[in-house]
Design a protein around this motif. Structure first.
Motif, PDB file in Angstrom:
ATOM      1  N   GLY A  25       0.685  -1.141  -0.202  1.00 42.96           N
ATOM      2  CA  GLY A  25      -0.238   0.186  -0.286  1.00 42.96           C
ATOM      3  C   GLY A  25       0.580   1.293   0.168  1.00 42.96           C
ATOM      4  O   GLY A  25       1.037   2.035  -0.320  1.00 42.96           O
ATOM      5  N   ALA A  26       1.797   1.338   0.602  1.00 39.40           N
ATOM      6  CA  ALA A  26       2.323   2.185   0.500  1.00 39.40           C
ATOM      7  C   ALA A  26       3.731   3.034  -0.181  1.00 39.40           C
ATOM      8  O   ALA A  26       3.636   4.021  -0.845  1.00 39.40           O
ATOM      9  CB  ALA A  26       3.824   2.213   1.809  1.00 39.40           C
ATOM     10  N   ALA A  27       3.686   1.356  -0.636  1.00 37.46           N
ATOM     11  CA  ALA A  27       4.060   1.549  -2.814  1.00 37.46           C
ATOM     12  C   ALA A  27       3.565   2.084  -3.633  1.00 37.46           C
ATOM     13  O   ALA A  27       4.343   2.580  -4.250  1.00 37.46           O
ATOM     14  CB  ALA A  27       5.229   0.973  -2.830  1.00 37.46           C
ATOM     15  N   LEU A  31       4.406   5.511  -5.501  1.00 38.67           N
ATOM     16  CA  LEU A  31       4.155   5.197  -7.006  1.00 38.67           C
ATOM     17  C   LEU A  31       3.411   5.725  -7.863  1.00 38.67           C
ATOM     18  O   LEU A  31       3.455   6.750  -8.871  1.00 38.67           O
ATOM     19  CB  LEU A  31       4.329   4.010  -7.614  1.00 38.67           C
ATOM     20  N   ALA A  32       2.429   6.596  -6.912  1.00 41.05           N
ATOM     21  CA  ALA A  32       1.069   7.115  -7.514  1.00 41.05           C
ATOM     22  C   ALA A  32       1.448   8.388  -7.570  1.00 41.05           C
ATOM     23  O   ALA A  32       0.938   9.465  -8.300  1.00 41.05           O
ATOM     24  CB  ALA A  32      -0.697   6.613  -6.914  1.00 41.05           C
ATOM     25  N   GLY A  33       1.971   8.311  -6.802  1.00 40.65           N
ATOM     26  CA  GLY A  33       2.222  10.192  -6.848  1.00 40.65           C
ATOM     27  C   GLY A  33       3.928  10.328  -7.381  1.00 40.65           C
ATOM     28  O   GLY A  33       4.433  11.527  -7.480  1.00 40.65           O
ATOM     29  N   SER A  34       4.155   9.770  -8.080  1.00 39.27           N
ATOM     30  CA  SER A  34       5.468   9.527  -8.449  1.00 39.27           C
ATOM     31  C   SER A  34       5.554  10.703 -10.092  1.00 39.27           C
ATOM     32  O   SER A  34       4.399  10.738 -10.941  1.00 39.27           O
ATOM     33  CB  SER A  34       6.696   8.311  -8.806  1.00 39.27           C
ATOM     34  N   ASN A  35       6.637  11.446  -9.945  1.00 39.60           N
ATOM     35  CA  ASN A  35       6.577  12.527 -11.423  1.00 39.60           C
ATOM     36  C   ASN A  35       6.689  10.911 -12.349  1.00 39.60           C
ATOM     37  O   ASN A  35       6.772  11.642 -13.922  1.00 39.60           O
ATOM     38  CB  ASN A  35       7.768  13.178 -11.412  1.00 39.60           C
ATOM     39  N   LYS A  36       7.066   9.896 -12.119  1.00 39.59           N
ATOM     40  CA  LYS A  36       7.667   8.830 -12.984  1.00 39.59           C
ATOM     41  C   LYS A  36       6.077   7.567 -13.725  1.00 39.59           C
ATOM     42  O   LYS A  36       6.636   6.416 -13.744  1.00 39.59           O
ATOM     43  CB  LYS A  36       8.876   8.257 -12.785  1.00 39.59           C
ATOM     44  N   ILE A  37       5.099   8.327 -13.417  1.00 36.76           N
ATOM     45  CA  ILE A  37       3.992   7.494 -12.974  1.00 36.76           C
ATOM     46  C   ILE A  37       4.194   6.219 -14.207  1.00 36.76           C
ATOM     47  O   ILE A  37       3.948   5.120 -14.237  1.00 36.76           O
ATOM     48  CB  ILE A  37       2.563   8.425 -13.201  1.00 36.76           C
ATOM     49  N   GLU A  38       4.288   7.130 -15.848  1.00 33.02           N
ATOM     50  CA  GLU A  38       3.847   6.281 -16.775  1.00 33.02           C
ATOM     51  C   GLU A  38       4.547   5.179 -16.767  1.00 33.02           C
ATOM     52  O   GLU A  38       4.804   4.063 -17.212  1.00 33.02           O
ATOM     53  CB  GLU A  38       3.712   7.467 -18.039  1.00 33.02           C
ATOM     54  N   GLN A  58      -7.542   0.881  -1.751  1.00 40.35           N
ATOM     55  CA  GLN A  58      -7.975   1.768  -1.693  1.00 40.35           C
ATOM     56  C   GLN A  58      -6.800   2.772  -1.454  1.00 40.35           C
ATOM     57  O   GLN A  58      -7.348   4.212  -2.515  1.00 40.35           O
ATOM     58  CB  GLN A  58      -8.522   1.539  -0.685  1.00 40.35           C
ATOM     59  N   GLU A  59      -6.100   2.295  -1.233  1.00 40.79           N
ATOM     60  CA  GLU A  59      -4.501   3.777  -0.839  1.00 40.79           C
ATOM     61  C   GLU A  59      -3.727   4.150  -2.085  1.00 40.79           C
ATOM     62  O   GLU A  59      -3.710   4.827  -2.900  1.00 40.79           O
ATOM     63  CB  GLU A  59      -3.350   2.727  -0.029  1.00 40.79           C
ATOM     64  N   THR A  60      -3.672   2.815  -3.316  1.00 38.30           N
ATOM     65  CA  THR A  60      -3.248   3.625  -4.346  1.00 38.30           C
ATOM     66  C   THR A  60      -4.141   4.242  -5.141  1.00 38.30           C
ATOM     67  O   THR A  60      -3.586   4.726  -5.349  1.00 38.30           O
ATOM     68  CB  THR A  60      -2.866   1.966  -5.160  1.00 38.30           C
ATOM     69  N   ALA A  61      -5.734   4.104  -5.226  1.00 36.66           N
ATOM     70  CA  ALA A  61      -6.182   4.890  -5.664  1.00 36.66           C
ATOM     71  C   ALA A  61      -6.546   5.835  -5.587  1.00 36.66           C
ATOM     72  O   ALA A  61      -6.806   6.848  -5.921  1.00 36.66           O
ATOM     73  CB  ALA A  61      -7.642   3.938  -5.745  1.00 36.66           C
ATOM     74  N   GLU A  62      -6.836   6.530  -4.163  1.00 33.50           N
ATOM     75  CA  GLU A  62      -6.872   6.927  -3.648  1.00 33.50           C
ATOM     76  C   GLU A  62      -5.860   8.230  -3.464  1.00 33.50           C
ATOM     77  O   GLU A  62      -5.832   9.289  -4.299  1.00 33.50           O
ATOM     78  CB  GLU A  62      -7.786   7.150  -2.035  1.00 33.50           C
TER      79      GLU A  62
END
Length: 146
Positions: A25-27, A31-38, A58-62
């Motif tokens: 979940g933390a990962a 990753l979701a908030g990363s500038n390298k998401i693609e 839930q954590e990743t989607a949020e």
């Protein structure tokens, strides 16, 4: 968006397959908030469909929705359209429905604009989910004219 160097990105990707739900979940959040998401789209997608724990979903989607951009919303819609379990559907749907952006006029305007953009997405699943959400907001004839 948090800038991640190559080492941080690699570490987060490794943590995304941890047996520990809290680590995954933390990962997902990182990753979701990363500038390298693609660069990590496949990893994020697997976290959005995590078969072991819905908290990871839930954590990743949020975190993706907290980006307030079209790409984050697109990844959530893509997973929502592909979710194979009721639990995944429920948690992804809750993240979409309970997105705090629905609470402000500016947020609503931004979301509707993003859903309109995604209603023409090349991926049929994303396109269909975006169109279904728009249809719930107002009749199709109204948003199709815009």
């Amino acid at each position: 968006m948090a800038p991640l160097d190559e080492q941080e990105l690699s570490t987060a990707v490794q943590r995304a397959v941890s047996p520990e739900w809290s680590v995954r979940g933390a990962a997902g959040r990182q990753l979701a908030g990363s500038n390298k998401i693609e660069e990590v789209a496949d990893v994020i997608h697997s976290l959005l469909l995590d078969a072991q724990d819905t908290w990871v979903i839930q954590e990743t989607a949020e975190a993706l929705l907290e980006r307030k951009d079209t790409i984050g919303l697109r990844y959530v819609l893509l997973a929502y359209g592909q979710a194979g379990t009721n639990d995944a559907v429920d948690h992804l749907g809750a993240a979409l429905d309970c997105n705090p952006e629905w609470m402000t006029p500016q947020g609503v305007d931004r979301l509707i604009k993003q859903y309109r953009e995604l209603a023409t997405d090349p991926d049929a699943g994303v396109r269909n989910e975006a169109r279904q959400i728009l249809a719930k907001l107002r009749p199709r004839e109204e948003w199709a004219r815009d």
